[in-house]
Design an enzyme around this catalytic site. Structure first.
Site, mmCIF file in Angstrom:
data_model
loop_
_atom_site.group_PDB
_atom_site.id
_atom_site.type_symbol
_atom_site.label_atom_id
_atom_site.label_comp_id
_atom_site.label_asym_id
_atom_site.label_seq_id
_atom_site.Cartn_x
_atom_site.Cartn_y
_atom_site.Cartn_z
ATOM 1 N N GLU A 1 0.839 -1.225 -0.052
ATOM 2 C CA GLU A 1 -0.049 -0.058 -0.018
ATOM 3 C C GLU A 1 0.582 1.393 0.081
ATOM 4 O OE1 GLU A 1 -2.698 -0.179 3.179
ATOM 5 O OE2 GLU A 1 -4.286 -1.402 1.844
ATOM 6 N N GLU B 1 -5.466 -8.280 -1.130
ATOM 7 C CA GLU B 1 -6.260 -8.084 0.084
ATOM 8 C C GLU B 1 -7.783 -7.578 -0.308
ATOM 9 O OE1 GLU B 1 -4.774 -5.171 2.869
ATOM 10 O OE2 GLU B 1 -2.692 -5.604 2.653
HETATM 11 P P1 P53 Z 1 -7.294 -2.951 9.535
HETATM 12 C C1 P53 Z 1 -5.134 2.223 5.257
HETATM 13 C C2 P53 Z 1 -6.088 2.069 3.998
HETATM 14 C C3 P53 Z 1 -6.573 1.033 3.498
HETATM 15 C C4 P53 Z 1 -6.070 -0.301 3.864
HETATM 16 O O1 P53 Z 1 -6.936 -2.938 7.796
HETATM 17 C C5 P53 Z 1 -5.219 -0.367 5.119
HETATM 18 C C6 P53 Z 1 -4.705 0.835 5.710
HETATM 19 C C7 P53 Z 1 -4.116 1.031 6.913
HETATM 20 O O2 P53 Z 1 -4.678 0.593 8.204
HETATM 21 O O3 P53 Z 1 -4.643 -1.499 5.639
HETATM 22 C C8 P53 Z 1 -4.737 -2.584 4.751
HETATM 23 O O4 P53 Z 1 -6.201 -4.096 9.864
HETATM 24 C C9 P53 Z 1 -3.263 -3.327 5.209
HETATM 25 C C10 P53 Z 1 -3.103 -4.238 6.246
HETATM 26 C C11 P53 Z 1 -4.434 -3.993 7.107
HETATM 27 C C12 P53 Z 1 -5.800 -4.045 6.098
HETATM 28 O O5 P53 Z 1 -5.737 -3.188 5.206
HETATM 29 O O6 P53 Z 1 -7.114 -1.668 9.868
HETATM 30 O O7 P53 Z 1 -2.438 -3.687 3.983
HETATM 31 O O8 P53 Z 1 -2.207 -4.253 6.942
HETATM 32 O O9 P53 Z 1 -4.589 -4.954 8.296
HETATM 33 C C13 P53 Z 1 -6.906 -4.065 6.998
HETATM 34 O O10 P53 Z 1 -8.622 -3.514 9.523
#
Ligand code: P53
Length: 476
Positions: A179, A372
């Site tokens: 990201e 993801e």
């Molecule tokens: P969590 C920012 C914007 C989009 C995705 O997020 C993001 C973030 C940072 O929080 O995180 C990504 O755990 C990231 C993972 C993360 C996942 O999305 O806040 O690549 O590390 O765990 C989900 O629910």
């Protein structure tokens, strides 16, 4: 056209959110270790509040996380039972270079990932490796100011040289920076940047971005030199912006918001700073220091595929009256009245995935990889410890349907799909364990209590069936 026969089904994790063992095997301290759960988390993540070590009265969930450092064999066996073809994970930089600027790597750290990759191959699972998923050795943060310093490019290059050579034949798919565009929104979490009074934050963020983009191009070059089988991807936090209305100002604002992220993909995939960014930087008085060879490096070493995370679409409005926001992926978005949201306020939009895939594929014309996607939710195990997570299955099934539509009806070329947090892990945004994404439940709570025992949720058997049918059977 159905999904590729060799479609890479699997799941994704990141070292800092699952490994734990923060001081084991000679590992050095990293930025991701010193980010606590709780009310200060957001200001630390964004670099507004300085945290350079462990302080009293805070709980740091990444120190132990779900201790995959010691449980990886059991966890990979479970992934294999689901039929994973690929497992996306990240390397903790400070396991390989505990301080970051050494010339010699830490053998124990190298051995750990070698064992892990071999364990994957035992089951015919391909590792997909993120070289850095938000982590940066804390020593580099303190001594060099992390990615604000040009020297980081050399340290990252050393890391890449070591891992590409050591893992040749074990890993073919690499992502340079998780990201990468999140650096603009979560600079400490993403790139070890924090700010002192008087710092020009925008200037620093864009300079650090340039360093990461150059480092990414160098990594791509080395990966290709070391093994022509290597494929390197960029990794974007994606999710198209919708205009709230058809008012031209809203449409333009949505285009601008998309470009904030496209900028990164444009450089990594097309090899050039796009005109709209050069204009914006000039307008805002941001001057990026470049070395002579940088532009050629960027141009000659573009990525092979485009990977991205997708959780939600976003909405933009220029009307001050339309200001009801949602807690979407760190970047607050205007609430979309047509969508429902998760418990954490992330709006659920399966068609948005198809839209986003089309935007990315139209723009880059390179294979895509969804690395993801998923639903963070509270799970309540029943008296037998079993989680009936129909809400999660419904989310995933709807997104997989939209993904298939993009492939089958729109002709997008898609390499694979790894759902986020295939085993419950620590949330990056909030630091909670309670926000779970997994097919596998892990007994641990927000305060760090629990046995760490793993157990299958209902979604485990559902995903197994999805993979076995190459996505044909999404029913539950
Ligand atoms: P969590 C920012 C914007 C989009 C995705 O997020 C993001 C973030 C940072 O929080 O995180 C990504 O755990 C990231 C993972 C993360 C996942 O999305 O806040 O690549 O590390 O765990 C989900 O629910």
């Amino acid at each position: 056209m159905a999904l590729r026969k060799d479609f890479l089904w699997g799941g994704a994790t990141a070292a800092n959110q699952c490994e734990g063992g923060y001081n084991k095997g000679g590992r050095g301290l990293a930025n991701v270790d010193v980010i606590p759960i709780g009310k200060d988390r957001f200001s630390i993540i964004t670099g507004k509040q300085k945290m350079v070590g462990f302080e009293d009265n805070y709980f740091y969930p990444a120190k132990e996380a779900i201790n995959m450092y010691e449980h990886y064999k059991e966890d990979i066996a479970l992934f294999s039972e689901m039929g994973f073809k690929v497992y996306r994970l990240s390397i903790a930089w400070s396991r390989i270079f505990p301080l970051g600027d050494e010339t010699e790597p830490n053998e124990e750290g190298l051995q750990f990932y070698e064992n892990l990759f071999k364990e994957c191959h035992k089951y015919g699972i391909e590792p997909l490796v993120t070289i850095t998923h938000f982590d940066c050795p804390m020593y580099l943060v303190e001594k060099y100011g992390a990615w604000r310093s040009r020297e980081m490019v050399g340290f990252y290059e050393n890391l890449c040289n070591v891992i590409f050579r050591r893992y040749k034949g074990l890993v073919k798919h690499w992502l340079t920076f998780n990201e990468i565009n999140v650096i603009l929104h979560a600079p400490f979490l993403k790139a070890g940047l924090y700010f002192e009074k008087g710092d020009n934050e925008e200037q620093i963020k864009y300079q650090a971005t340039h360093h990461e983009l150059v480092a990414s191009a160098i990594a791509t070059r080395i990966a290709h030199e070391v093994d022509s089988e290597n494929q390197v991807g960029c990794m974007l936090a994606a999710g198209d912006h919708y205009p709230y209305s058809c008012k031209p100002e809203d449409v333009f604002a949505a285009q601008e918001a998309d470009r904030e992220s496209y900028f990164f993909g444009d450089v990594q995939s097309r090899g050039e700073y796009p005109a709209y960014v050069l204009k914006k930087l000039a307008r805002e008085g941001i001057k990026i220091q470049m070395e002579e060879e940088d532009l050629a490096l960027l141009k000659e070493n573009t990525v092979d595929f485009i990977s991205f995370s997708y959780y939600s679409s976003r909405v933009v409005s220029t009307d001050p009256e339309i200001n009801e926001t949602t807690e979407g992926n760190r970047v607050t978005s205007v609430k979309n009245p047509y969508l429902k949201a998760s418990e954490w306020g992330w709006q659920i939009d399966p068609l948005g995935l198809r839209i986003t895939m089309n935007s990315l594929y139209d723009r880059y014309q390179k294979p895509l990889f969804i690395v993801e996607n998923g639903l963070g939710a509270t799970d309540e195990p029943d008296e037998n410890g079993y989680v009936i997570d129909d809400y999660r299955i419904a989310y995933l099934a709807a997104h997989l349907k939209a993904m298939k539509d993009a492939v089958e009806l729109d002709g997008v070329d898609l390499m694979g799909y790894t759902s986020w947090g295939c085993i419950d892990l620590v949330s990056a945004g909030t630091g909670e364990m309670k926000k779970r994404y997994g097919y596998i439940y892990v007994d641990r709570d927000n305060e760090g209590n629990g046995t760490l025992a793993r157990s299958k949720k209902k979604s485990f058997d559902w995903y197994k069936k999805v993979i076995a049918s190459n996505g044909e059977d999404l029913s539950f």
